[in-house]
Every structure is written in C-alpha cells, then in structure tokens.
Design an enzyme around this catalytic site. Structure first.
Site, PDB file in Angstrom:
ATOM      1  N   ASN A  10       0.660  -1.356   0.045  1.00 16.97           N
ATOM      2  CA  ASN A  10      -0.225  -0.124  -0.316  1.00 16.97           C
ATOM      3  C   ASN A  10       0.895   1.535   0.117  1.00 16.97           C
ATOM      4  OD1 ASN A  10      -2.402   1.950  -0.026  1.00 16.97           O
ATOM      5  ND2 ASN A  10      -2.422   1.162   2.732  1.00 16.97           N
ATOM      6  N   LYS A  12      -0.074   4.455  -0.365  1.00 16.45           N
ATOM      7  CA  LYS A  12      -0.123   5.399   0.727  1.00 16.45           C
ATOM      8  C   LYS A  12      -0.474   6.270  -0.414  1.00 16.45           C
ATOM      9  CE  LYS A  12       0.464   2.492   4.871  1.00 16.45           C
ATOM     10  NZ  LYS A  12      -0.128   2.958   6.288  1.00 16.45           N
ATOM     11  N   HIS A  94      -9.309   1.277   5.154  1.00 19.39           N
ATOM     12  CA  HIS A  94      -8.458   1.438   5.945  1.00 19.39           C
ATOM     13  C   HIS A  94      -8.314   1.891   7.239  1.00 19.39           C
ATOM     14  CE1 HIS A  94      -3.744   2.017   6.904  1.00 19.39           C
ATOM     15  NE2 HIS A  94      -3.634   1.187   6.231  1.00 19.39           N
ATOM     16  N   GLU A  96      -6.579   4.931   8.554  1.00 21.08           N
ATOM     17  CA  GLU A  96      -6.459   5.700   8.006  1.00 21.08           C
ATOM     18  C   GLU A  96      -7.630   6.374   7.711  1.00 21.08           C
ATOM     19  OE1 GLU A  96      -3.249   5.322   5.789  1.00 21.08           O
ATOM     20  OE2 GLU A  96      -1.672   4.075   7.409  1.00 21.08           O
ATOM     21  N   GLU A 164      -4.898  -5.532  10.617  1.00 20.54           N
ATOM     22  CA  GLU A 164      -4.347  -4.394  10.760  1.00 20.54           C
ATOM     23  C   GLU A 164      -4.562  -3.876  11.478  1.00 20.54           C
ATOM     24  OE1 GLU A 164      -2.314  -2.994   6.807  1.00 20.54           O
ATOM     25  OE2 GLU A 164      -3.751  -1.964   7.152  1.00 20.54           O
ATOM     26  N   GLY A 170       2.629   1.186  11.320  1.00 20.96           N
ATOM     27  CA  GLY A 170       3.674   3.015  10.779  1.00 20.96           C
ATOM     28  C   GLY A 170       4.502   2.995  11.899  1.00 20.96           C
ATOM     29  N   SER A 210       3.545  -2.804  10.037  1.00 21.85           N
ATOM     30  CA  SER A 210       5.490  -2.984  10.410  1.00 21.85           C
ATOM     31  C   SER A 210       5.641  -3.833  10.373  1.00 21.85           C
ATOM     32  CB  SER A 210       5.696  -2.417  11.870  1.00 21.85           C
ATOM     33  OG  SER A 210       5.195  -0.766  12.068  1.00 21.85           O
TER      34      SER A 210
HETATM   35  O1  LIG Z   1      -1.461  -0.665   4.672  1.00 17.50           O
HETATM   36  C1  LIG Z   1      -0.351  -0.651   4.860  1.00 17.50           C
HETATM   37  C2  LIG Z   1      -0.615  -0.252   6.705  1.00 17.50           C
HETATM   38  O2  LIG Z   1      -0.825   0.673   7.080  1.00 17.50           O
HETATM   39  C3  LIG Z   1       0.764  -1.163   7.195  1.00 17.50           C
HETATM   40  O3  LIG Z   1       1.673   0.446   7.406  1.00 17.50           O
HETATM   41  P1  LIG Z   1       3.260   0.582   7.635  1.00 17.50           P
HETATM   42  O4  LIG Z   1       3.770  -1.318   7.004  1.00 17.50           O
HETATM   43  O5  LIG Z   1       4.258   1.066   6.800  1.00 17.50           O
HETATM   44  O6  LIG Z   1       3.347  -0.356   9.457  1.00 17.50           O
END
Ligand SMILES: O=C[C@H](O)COP(=O)(O)O
Length: 247
Positions: A10, A12, A94, A96, A164, A170, A210
């Site tokens: 992703n 983002k 998601h 977010e 998640e 993150g 993560s």
């Molecule tokens: O969509 C992916 C997740 O939000 C994980 O993000 P991350 O791997 O940066 O923790």
C-alpha cells in the site's frame, strides 16, 4: 483447501511518476515467487499510469472508492470508473480512512458491497487501536468490524481480509507472530460460525503493521496468516523479499 499467499503493497499518499517507475522496475526485476498473488495500492492520480506499465501478473488497486456509481460527490471516485481504466482491485476500510477521515463501519460495509457488486475485488481492512487492545476489546472490535461487512455482502469470493492492528501501523511495533495468529484464528472461526466453513477455509486473512523483510518469514509461518498488507516497506526494494517470505 489451500489459500494462495497474498502480498499487497500500500503506497498510501506517496510517490510520483518517477518513483512509480522505480518501484515497478524493482518488482519486474524481482524475481517474485510465482506462488504469490501480488497487489500494489496506488494513489488514485497514478492508477492509469501504473496500470499501463505494470506486468499483468501484478494487481493494481485503488486505495479507496465511493459507494455509488456516479453523482454529486465531489472528490470521490466510483468502482465503475476504476473498472473503466482497467482496475480490478480496491483497498477499503484502511484504519487511516477510519481514523483520519472518520469512515464508519457502515459506510465501509456499503463501499465493500458496492465495489463487489461492480465487479471489483476488495482488500477489506479491520483492526483495533492500542486503547482497545489494552482494554481487552480486540476480539469484540474486529468482530464488530467484520460483522458490518458481512451484513451487507452475499459473496466472499472476491474478498481478502487485512487484519491491521492500528498500534502496529507505521510504528515499527509489529504484532508478534503469536499475537497476529491469535486474531487471525479468531477471525477464521468467526467466519466459520457466522458465514460458513467454506468461506472460513478459503478467505485469505493477511496481516499488516510494520511488516519488513526482517519479520515477514516468522509471521508467514503461522497457519492462519495468508500474506501481508505492507505500507512503508512497500516503497523499498525489500518489498520483493516480503513477497518471497515463504521461499
Ligand atoms: O496498509 C498498510 C498498513 O497500514 C501497514 O503500514 P506499515 O507497513 O507502514 O506499518
């Protein structure tokens, strides 16, 4: 019934045409385990650009879409528009979107339903916050989130569930393989009890939060972890190693 390993990256709200070219080049160079389904979640403005260039073995996904086909919804994009430019996947729900943009369980479920009805496949995200985990509410929270989706859809064939935990996204704090496995197992049992055994056995439940090239192999060993949704590390060359976590 075996479930094919599934790894999504992703991106983002990151990247540019130049960065997209680099990330695609990295994926093309691979080599990627042919036994893995690979998806990249791309900012809406670059979907067409990336779709034109990505090998057809890689799914290109939107990171969001709205719950109706068209109309006065300024700034939104619809599943039929995604289909129109050849996009077959979307990431919905998601954390977010839930937290920053205040998307409710109901809205997310409506989006999932409309996306499926429009012929898209969906990565549907769920997960608890740190506060909820510390209050012992993890199971109740993910059950509520998945139930909202179950109440709106009638076919799970084109759904991948992404668990998640918000506290792991993150932050560099990955759930331990056991913590992730525990929730994945709960979700699979929930599907068996509330939908049916076949859906429980065939639906991919992937983990996000993560994930890196250092922790992916241990996570991938857990029997109910069917892949990953990767944020930060999907913007780095190590994404290839995560795709290949089972090799
Ligand atoms: O969509 C992916 C997740 O939000 C994980 O993000 P991350 O791997 O940066 O923790």
């Amino acid at each position: 019934m075996s479930r094919k390993f599934f790894v999504g990256g992703n991106w983002k709200m990151n990247g540019s045409k130049k960065v997209a070219d680099e990330l695609l080049g990295n994926l093309v160079k691979g080599p990627l385990d042919p036994n893995v389904e690979v998806l990249i979640g791309v900012p809406a403005i670059y979907l067409d650009f990336v779709k034109e260039k990505a090998p057809c073995s890689i799914y290109v996904a939107a990171q969001n879409c709205y719950k109706t086909e068209k109309g006065a919804f300024t700034g939104e994009i619809s599943p039929s528009m995604l289909k129109d430019i050849g996009i077959d996947w979307v990431i919905l729900g998601h954390s977010e979107r839930r937290q920053i943009f205040q998307e409710s369980d109901t809205l997310i479920a409506e989006k999932v339903n409309h996306a499926l009805e429009s012929g898209l496949s969906v990565v549907a995200c769920i997960g608890e916050t740190l506060e909820e985990r510390e209050a012992g509410q993890t199971e109740a929270v993910v059950a509520k989130q998945i139930k909202a989706i179950k109440d709106k859809i009638c076919n799970w064939q084109n759904v991948v569930i992404a668990y998640e935990p918000v506290w792991a996204i993150g932050t560099g704090k990955t759930a331990s393989p056991q913590q992730a496995q525990d929730v994945h197992k709960i979700l699979r049992k929930w599907l068996a009890d509330e939908v049916n055994e076949t859906v429980a056995k065939t639906t991919r439940i992937i983990y996000g939060g993560s994930v890196t090239s250092s922790n992916c192999r241990e996570l991938a060993k857990e029997c109910d972890i069917d892949g990953f949704l990767v944020g930060g590390a999907s913007l780095k060359p190590e994404f290839v190693e995560i795709v290949n976590a089972n090799q």
